[in-house]
Design an enzyme around this catalytic site. Sequence first.
Site, PDB file in Angstrom:
ATOM      1  N   CYS A 103      -2.495 -14.168   6.338  1.00 25.38           N
ATOM      2  CA  CYS A 103      -1.849 -12.933   5.676  1.00 25.38           C
ATOM      3  C   CYS A 103      -0.788 -12.446   6.691  1.00 25.38           C
ATOM      4  O   CYS A 103      -1.066 -12.155   7.891  1.00 25.38           O
ATOM      5  CB  CYS A 103      -2.858 -12.128   4.975  1.00 25.38           C
ATOM      6  N   HIS A 145      -3.680 -15.199  -3.850  1.00 27.31           N
ATOM      7  CA  HIS A 145      -3.925 -14.419  -2.571  1.00 27.31           C
ATOM      8  C   HIS A 145      -2.980 -13.260  -2.689  1.00 27.31           C
ATOM      9  O   HIS A 145      -3.506 -11.975  -2.691  1.00 27.31           O
ATOM     10  CB  HIS A 145      -3.314 -15.389  -1.413  1.00 27.31           C
ATOM     11  N   GLU A 146      -1.629 -13.444  -3.277  1.00 27.51           N
ATOM     12  CA  GLU A 146      -0.602 -12.272  -3.543  1.00 27.51           C
ATOM     13  C   GLU A 146      -1.273 -11.378  -4.157  1.00 27.51           C
ATOM     14  O   GLU A 146      -1.020 -10.139  -4.007  1.00 27.51           O
ATOM     15  CB  GLU A 146       0.385 -12.927  -3.758  1.00 27.51           C
ATOM     16  N   HIS A 149      -3.604  -8.593  -3.392  1.00 27.87           N
ATOM     17  CA  HIS A 149      -3.212  -7.428  -2.831  1.00 27.87           C
ATOM     18  C   HIS A 149      -2.756  -6.137  -3.872  1.00 27.87           C
ATOM     19  O   HIS A 149      -3.082  -4.999  -3.640  1.00 27.87           O
ATOM     20  CB  HIS A 149      -1.842  -7.581  -2.092  1.00 27.87           C
TER      21      HIS A 149
END
Length: 179
Positions: A103, A145-146, A149
């Site tokens: 990341c 994953h993104e 956030h």
Amino acid sequence: MAVRKILKIGNPILRQTSEDVSESEIQTKDFKKLIRDMFETMRHADGVGLAAPQIGVLKKLVVVGQEDDNERYPGTPEVPNQIILNPEITPLSPPRDGFWEGCLSVPGMRGYVERPNKIRMKWRDENYVEHDEIIEGYRAIVLQHECDHLFGVLYVDRLKSTKLFGYNEDIDTAGKLLD
């Protein structure tokens, strides 16, 4: 366009939940500049994706794109350039496919995370057109994953084991921790 500062783990902004992007926001010059800056920042850092909170903007906005082999993730397939607003993800497979994730907000480190290999994602694009797509493989992992956030979640929160977390130079190209 400008390369923006990427926030690092420990910054409290990374742990907050983002707000939805409204249709009126996408028409503004500032929002269009934000998208351009995010792509430039992502490419400058050799990233595959970038979420707005990583540059201090608490909006549900993600950009992704990987046109050819990424130095940080050799051998991974292309990820089309995409602007994603207000995503909703539904897993369509159990979290069993593992990947050594990194990341831009956790520089120099990798951790083994298991995520669903198949998801359904609903989102809006930069024109506020709604999309609904079944996504599989590497792209599904990148998008999960993104999008994490946007809800204050980092990949380190999803580690299979803290024993499977380390510095890039201590992990070989096959994703195994070196002795």
